[in-house]
Design an enzyme around this catalytic site. Structure first.
Site, PDB file in Angstrom:
ATOM      1  N   HIS A 305      36.008  45.689  32.798  1.00 54.14           N
ATOM      2  CA  HIS A 305      37.045  45.718  33.190  1.00 54.14           C
ATOM      3  C   HIS A 305      38.193  46.307  32.197  1.00 54.14           C
ATOM      4  O   HIS A 305      37.329  47.107  30.945  1.00 54.14           O
ATOM      5  CB  HIS A 305      37.499  44.205  32.570  1.00 54.14           C
ATOM      6  N   ASP A 362      36.791  39.472  40.130  1.00 59.91           N
ATOM      7  CA  ASP A 362      36.790  39.696  41.996  1.00 59.91           C
ATOM      8  C   ASP A 362      35.051  39.562  42.253  1.00 59.91           C
ATOM      9  O   ASP A 362      35.039  39.268  43.298  1.00 59.91           O
ATOM     10  CB  ASP A 362      37.028  41.193  41.444  1.00 59.91           C
TER      11      ASP A 362
END
Ligand code: CMC
Length: 427
Positions: A305, A362
């Site tokens: 991320h 996710d």
């Protein structure tokens, strides 16, 4: 807080003010940089740039903290509802009981779509990706709801916001129904936001629809986990589109288009496809090796991320929710074992440790959505549905900001300098 910052450029020192937020890193206010020095900053990917001031969402990526209006995501996911979080993001405070009832009632009164929009769906190929349909249909809403496109009127802005939050479940469910050739199911306003969405997606006119409350709660929680996430790519897209004065439906359509990419919202679909391709735990080392190989474009989807350099707090809630849903549905999915073992192996691998790559939101969401019956192509559409509340809240915040200007970055030009046109015969 530092008093200020000084930049030496050439032989001249220029001072810049430093601003502090309520928490998080200070920012150096460089708005006058070009006027004072004749130079721009260079920050492709905006890795060091705060593009706006915002009071909605705070992320501490090193500590793995996510707050909405100050409230930790873990508490909101555990104890609140998506409607409550939507109210919080839009209005700044948690609603009282009467306010929440009123808000939920208002949203439920906007769930239907203009009947002519059903014809619009029929223009798409049957195998169209739901995100392609969502981009088109949401953009088209401005042609149907002219009475809420005057962005200078706060009341019209709020009506457009309510319409978008309310209609997204209907739009997403219709995209799914269209793809499988089943009749569209109209919304039912006596059901909760999430229950109604599940019914519009999986119900059929021929029978009553029943769903396990654990599933409704789990999906509501997934919506909470996706509701907002500071100035991510799609939110920045919505803000940039909105900065020109574009209408709210067009701005949200732009956000949906950006979200679709596999580096952003499309990662949930890609992550489950990857886990299925891995298939069995013995094949995990091969995929880890591929992810580490600089000559192989493969990446572990659902990992890494821009902001989190620690466990994404949303991934922890998501992992817990997988267990709840699989137990409630009596499903045992071998892909969950693959995911757990892949996570463990990656978190113990020096490459992932050194680069601080952890599972993101996710990584586990696809397993839950798949157990609920959603095809992978719907995953990003569900992300878009939930993120709509963040988009409209950020869009409203931007328009109310007296410092708001059209977003217009500059560049480092590396193309040819001036040269004279040569006629085609002479080239
Ligand atoms: N697998 C293997 N290596 C990775 C991964 C990954 N998933 N993510 C980053 N890296 C490596 C990357 O190769 C780079 O290595 P090096 O420094 O040697 O060049 C380093 O880690 C930093 O990566 P980056 O691409 O410069 O970082 P970024 O901040 O630009 O990208 C990201 C962030 C999320 C796009 C990236 O981690 C990624 O592509 N992850 C997979 C896709 C994904 O799961 N996306 C969902 C993000 S969360 C939901 C959302 O916000 O939409």
């Amino acid at each position: 807080m530092a008093d200020g910052a000084t930049l030496r450029f050439g032989n001249k020192d220029t001072a810049f003010a430093v601003r502090s937020g309520t928490t998080g890193p200070d920012v150096i206010d460089i708005r006058k940089l070009y006027a004072q020095t004749g130079a721009f900053t260079f920050d492709p990917g905006f890795t060091s740039t705060a593009s706006c001031e915002s009071g909605l969402t705070f992320i501490d990526g090193d500590e793995g903290v996510l707050l909405h209006r100050g409230y930790p995501i873990e508490q909101l996911a555990e104890d609140s509802s998506f409607m409550e979080v939507s109210y919080l993001l839009l209005n700044g405070e948690l609603p009282g009981k009467a306010e929440l009832d009123r808000f939920s009632h208002t949203i439920s009164r906007h769930t239907m779509l203009h009947e002519q929009l059903a014809n619009f769906y029929r223009g798409f190929r049957r195998d169209a990706h739901p995100m392609a349909i969502m981009c088109g249909v949401v953009g088209a809403l401005s042609a149907f709801y002219h009475d809420s496109t005057d962005i200078s009127d706060p009341r019209q802005r709020m009506i457009a916001s309510h319409r978008l939050i309310a209609k997204m479940p209907t739009i997403a469910a219709m995209a799914y129904k269209y793809s499988i050739g089943q009749p569209f199911i109209y919304p039912r306003n006596d059901l909760s936001y999430t229950h109604n969405f599940l019914r519009m997606t999986f119900g059929v006119p021929a029978e009553d629809y029943h769903v396990d409350p654990v599933v409704v709660r789990a999906l509501d929680r997934i919506f909470i986990l996706h509701a907002d996430h500071e100035q991510n790519a799609s939110t920045s897209t919505v803000r940039l589109a909105g900065s020109s004065g574009a209408n709210p439906f067009a701005c949200i359509a732009a956000g949906i288009a950006c979200l679709w990419g596999p580096a952003h919202g499309g990662a949930n679909e890609a992550a489950l496809n990857m886990l299925r391709e891995i298939g069995t735990p013995d094949r995990i080392p091969h995929y880890i090796a591929r992810a580490k190989d600089k000559n192989d474009p493969f990446r572990l989807m659902g990992f890494g991320h821009r902001v989190y350099k620690n466990y994404d707090p949303r991934a922890s809630v998501m992992q817990k929710t997988v267990r709840e849903v699989l137990t409630a549905l009596g499903v045992s999915d071998p892909v969950f074992d693959v995911a757990l073992q892949l996570e463990e192996m990656a978190l113990n691998d020096p490459y992932f440790i050194e680069k601080k790559l952890f599972p993101n939101v996710d990584f586990y969401s696809g397993i839950i959505l798949s157990a609920m019956g959603f095809p992978t192509t719907m995953f990003t559409a569900l992300f878009a549905l939930a993120r709509t509340v963040g988009w409209v809240a950020q869009w409203n915040e931007m328009i109310s900001d007296p410092d708001q200007k059209i977003g217009r970055p500059r560049q480092l030009y590396t193309g040819p300098t001036r040269r004279d046109y040569v006629a085609v015969e002479a080239r």
